[in-house]
Design a protein around this motif. Structure first.
Motif, PDB file in Angstrom:
ATOM      1  N   LEU A 264       1.090  -1.254  -0.237  1.00  0.00           N
ATOM      2  CA  LEU A 264      -0.190   0.661  -0.206  1.00  0.00           C
ATOM      3  C   LEU A 264       1.229   1.300   0.220  1.00  0.00           C
ATOM      4  O   LEU A 264      -0.085   1.926  -0.517  1.00  0.00           O
ATOM      5  CB  LEU A 264      -0.787   0.627   1.240  1.00  0.00           C
TER       6      LEU A 264
ATOM      7  N   HIS B   1       2.809   1.978  -1.629  1.00  0.00           N
ATOM      8  CA  HIS B   1       4.192   2.061  -3.058  1.00  0.00           C
ATOM      9  C   HIS B   1       2.920   2.086  -4.304  1.00  0.00           C
ATOM     10  O   HIS B   1       3.438   2.357  -5.304  1.00  0.00           O
ATOM     11  CB  HIS B   1       4.866   1.340  -3.289  1.00  0.00           C
TER      12      HIS B   1
ATOM     13  N   VAL C 285       0.069   3.557  -4.764  1.00  0.00           N
ATOM     14  CA  VAL C 285      -0.232   4.626  -6.115  1.00  0.00           C
ATOM     15  C   VAL C 285       0.509   5.464  -6.986  1.00  0.00           C
ATOM     16  O   VAL C 285       0.317   5.700  -7.291  1.00  0.00           O
ATOM     17  CB  VAL C 285      -0.710   6.045  -4.495  1.00  0.00           C
ATOM     18  N   GLN C 286       1.786   5.449  -6.000  1.00  0.00           N
ATOM     19  CA  GLN C 286       3.015   6.184  -7.058  1.00  0.00           C
ATOM     20  C   GLN C 286       3.673   5.340  -7.908  1.00  0.00           C
ATOM     21  O   GLN C 286       3.021   5.681  -9.128  1.00  0.00           O
ATOM     22  CB  GLN C 286       4.363   6.420  -5.975  1.00  0.00           C
TER      23      GLN C 286
ATOM     24  N   LEU D  57       0.883   3.975  -9.707  1.00  0.00           N
ATOM     25  CA  LEU D  57       0.159   3.734 -10.605  1.00  0.00           C
ATOM     26  C   LEU D  57      -0.746   5.370 -11.401  1.00  0.00           C
ATOM     27  O   LEU D  57      -0.665   5.111 -12.293  1.00  0.00           O
ATOM     28  CB  LEU D  57      -1.530   3.797  -9.975  1.00  0.00           C
ATOM     29  N   VAL D  58      -0.117   5.734 -10.765  1.00  0.00           N
ATOM     30  CA  VAL D  58      -0.216   7.036 -10.888  1.00  0.00           C
ATOM     31  C   VAL D  58       1.249   7.997 -11.785  1.00  0.00           C
ATOM     32  O   VAL D  58       1.331   8.919 -12.865  1.00  0.00           O
ATOM     33  CB  VAL D  58      -0.766   8.708 -10.130  1.00  0.00           C
TER      34      VAL D  58
ATOM     35  N   LEU E  86      -6.007   2.161 -14.187  1.00  0.00           N
ATOM     36  CA  LEU E  86      -7.088   2.715 -13.268  1.00  0.00           C
ATOM     37  C   LEU E  86      -8.299   2.883 -14.071  1.00  0.00           C
ATOM     38  O   LEU E  86      -9.362   3.084 -13.759  1.00  0.00           O
ATOM     39  CB  LEU E  86      -5.972   3.897 -13.140  1.00  0.00           C
TER      40      LEU E  86
END
Length: 261
Positions: free
Chosen positions: A153, A155, A157-158, A160-161, A170
């Motif tokens: 969790l 890493h 988000v980084q 994905l974006v 996404l």
């Protein structure tokens, strides 16, 4: 010829019977009615919300303990699928208030639905739908990232974006998740309250729920947006908001059923 015309007009007639022409603002009225039910003998409702919170925390802890944290987000989204079943005790309290019966946590937990086991059969279908959604989420991850291990969790988000694969995941995940959410919302919103109050079978209840949602689409879109916004508040408060928000939505859902059914 007359028989054929009657057959063709039957679906239209049924659709008109289930169209209430309610304004979108009616959803706010359901929320207000749910708020009144929440604070009518509030302790059973708040205890119910606390129980849902504790179970949710237990499930999340279990996912981390079993190193299944990669399905955390699909599991949280899946909660919206089974939420109507979990809220059946709250529907019972609102029904008791409506019919002038005493309210108790015991009656809310040990619910006796008019349809008997059919309500639990519907619940099994909803649980299966949630499991399918969770499996679909894992497959979508594999399609974009292959056999790359879940980064955790901290890493995700980084990842994905900041990568094209992440943005692709996404977009596709949101689209697929939206379809699952829309379908589960349509089949369950009125099915569980209907099975609680009426003697019918699971498939009739789910079909009726879909029909009622479709024929009252504008107000149901407003209601869906309210439900989503309040659940986002729950997540923003580390799920603590469930203690109040879950009972509020449960009671309000009963009033939506009474208004549209």
């Amino acid at each position: 010829m007359g028989t054929l015309e009657n057959t063709e007009s039957a679906p239209l007639s049924l659709a008109l019977q289930r169209r209430r022409n309610l304004p979108m603002t009616a959803a706010l009225g359901w929320l207000a009615a749910g708020w009144r039910d929440l604070w009518h003998t509030p302790l059973p409702s708040l205890a119910y919300g606390l129980l849902v919170l504790l179970i949710s925390i237990g499930i999340i802890w279990g996912l981390f303990a079993l190193q299944l944290d990669y399905i955390l987000f699909p599991a949280i989204a899946g909660f919206l699928v089974v939420g109507p079943l979990v809220a059946i005790g709250l529907y019972q309290k609102s029904r008791d208030i409506e019919e002038g019966r005493p309210v108790s946590l015991k009656r809310m937990i040990f619910v006796r639905a008019a349809s008997g086991a059919q309500v639990w059969y519907t619940g099994a279908i909803l649980c299966l739908l949630m499991l399918v959604w969770m499996r679909a989420a894992v497959i979508i991850y594999a399609l974009f990232f292959g056999l790359r291990p879940f980064p955790g969790l901290d890493h995700i988000v980084q990842m994905l974006v900041s990568t094209p694969e992440g943005w692709g995941m996404l977009l596709v995940g949101t689209a697929v998740g939206g379809l699952f959410a829309a379908f589960s919302f349509a089949i369950s919103t009125f099915a569980i309250p209907m099975l609680l109050a009426e003697e019918t079978d699971a498939f009739t209840a789910m079909g009726t729920s879909i029909s009622l949602v479709w024929n009252n689409l504008s107000v149901m879109l407003a209601w869906g947006a309210i439900v989503l916004a309040l659940f986002l508040i729950c997540f923003a408060t580390a799920l603590l908001g469930l203690v109040v928000i879950f009972p509020l939505l449960g009671h309000a859902t009963w009033h939506s059923y009474r208004a549209i059914r």
